[in-house]
Design a protein around this motif. Structure first.
Motif: not given
Length: 113
Positions: A32-36, A64-73
């Motif tokens: 899994e990776h965050a968009v950043a 996708s899932r949101r964790e705080g201000s980060h979106v992970h895929y």
């Protein structure tokens, strides 16, 4: 009446028909990776990456899932990573065949005529 399976497969492969989408799927095949994390690896602007991720989400290839201000895929299926590995193996064989042909052509010398 539903679409024939070959038509659905064609649509599936059309979805894979973009280099950024392939790169994203390869990265997500690892974990899994965050968009950043994806952004520097994809080599495109954030808006373009967002558009490609939306296509992959729409095709149900990633979640996708949101964790705080980060979106992970993440991939929806490990089969997607396996498909990309198989494609890599096929391409390796094709390129090896081309390399052998090129070597044979070079060994034959310059064309006469």
């Amino acid at each position: 009446m539903s679409a024939p399976l070959y038509q659905l497969k064609a649509e599936f492969f059309k979805t894979l028909g973009h280099p950024v989408r392939i790169r994203v799927l390869e990265l997500l095949g690892e974990r899994e990776h965050a968009v950043a994390e994806i952004l520097p690896e994809a080599g495109v602007e954030a808006a373009s990456l967002s558009q490609q991720l939306a296509v992959l989400r729409g095709a149900n290839l990633v979640t996708s899932r949101r964790e705080g201000s980060h979106v992970h895929y993440a991939l929806t299926s490990p089969g997607i990573a396996e498909l990309l590995r198989v494609a890599r193996g096929i391409l390796s064989g094709v390129l090896e065949g081309r390399a052998e042909l090129l070597a044979d052509l070079r060994a034959a010398g310059p064309p006469r005529g």
